[in-house]
Enzyme design. Sequence first.
Site, PDB file in Angstrom:
ATOM      1  N   SER A   9     -30.518  10.199   9.171  1.00 62.79           N
ATOM      2  CA  SER A   9     -31.160   9.505   8.059  1.00 62.79           C
ATOM      3  C   SER A   9     -30.184   9.029   6.995  1.00 62.79           C
ATOM      4  O   SER A   9     -30.477   8.115   6.243  1.00 62.79           O
ATOM      5  CB  SER A   9     -32.196  10.415   7.403  1.00 62.79           C
ATOM      6  OG  SER A   9     -33.212  10.742   8.327  1.00 62.79           O
ATOM      7  N   LYS A  10     -29.019   9.674   6.888  1.00 63.26           N
ATOM      8  CA  LYS A  10     -28.112   9.335   5.799  1.00 63.26           C
ATOM      9  C   LYS A  10     -26.820   8.744   6.335  1.00 63.26           C
ATOM     10  O   LYS A  10     -26.343   9.108   7.394  1.00 63.26           O
ATOM     11  CB  LYS A  10     -27.801  10.576   4.965  1.00 63.26           C
ATOM     12  CG  LYS A  10     -29.030  11.170   4.289  1.00 63.26           C
ATOM     13  CD  LYS A  10     -28.666  12.385   3.453  1.00 63.26           C
ATOM     14  CE  LYS A  10     -29.894  12.964   2.764  1.00 63.26           C
ATOM     15  NZ  LYS A  10     -29.571  14.158   1.956  1.00 63.26           N
TER      16      LYS A  10
END
Length: 210
Positions: A9-10
């Site tokens: 996600s990052k």
Amino acid sequence: MQLGYMRVSKTDGSQVLDLQRDALLAAGVQPQQLYADLASGRRDDRPGLLACLKALRPGDVLVVWTLDRLGRDLRHLVNTVHELTTQGIGLQVLTGQGAALDTTTATGKLVFGMFAALAEFERALIAERTRAGLAAARARGRTGGAPFKMTPAKLRLAMAAMGQPDTHVGALCQELGITRQTLYRHVSPQGALRPDGQKLLEARAGRARG
């Protein structure tokens, strides 16, 4: 052939793909058949996933580490797996809550059927609440806010209603106070988000965080 898909996600380095990559390679996926995204699972524009889905052919198997790497939500997951199944493509989940899901086996197909049933149940509940909310608004003389303008609340109602086969588009637009053009810019005939709808929800989420 096995194709593997990975996602974190990052993009600031706090999450890496190493764990997923090692698991997929151990499951037999070749390095050149790995696809990856560094993006939120709720985003539609995931080029790695799109490239992976485009590369799959009948008889292939898509391998993911966990279910949440693949789908935005239950409905998106069920729709994705259904499309794979109709094309003769299998899905194998290596770990997590969906580890029993392997649509190349009879047991895995049964598990997917349960997911599909849950998604249909969720859709029916949303539609029931939608009809109740619209009826309550009509009883109070309201038809849903400013004409021709889509709002996050209207968008969610539209998504739920469009997923139902008995929905009359004209009546839905009248109830929500929007035009057909506005509706179809935000939601597909199957109830899926379109780019304008995704932007609307993302803008609302951004304001809430701010």
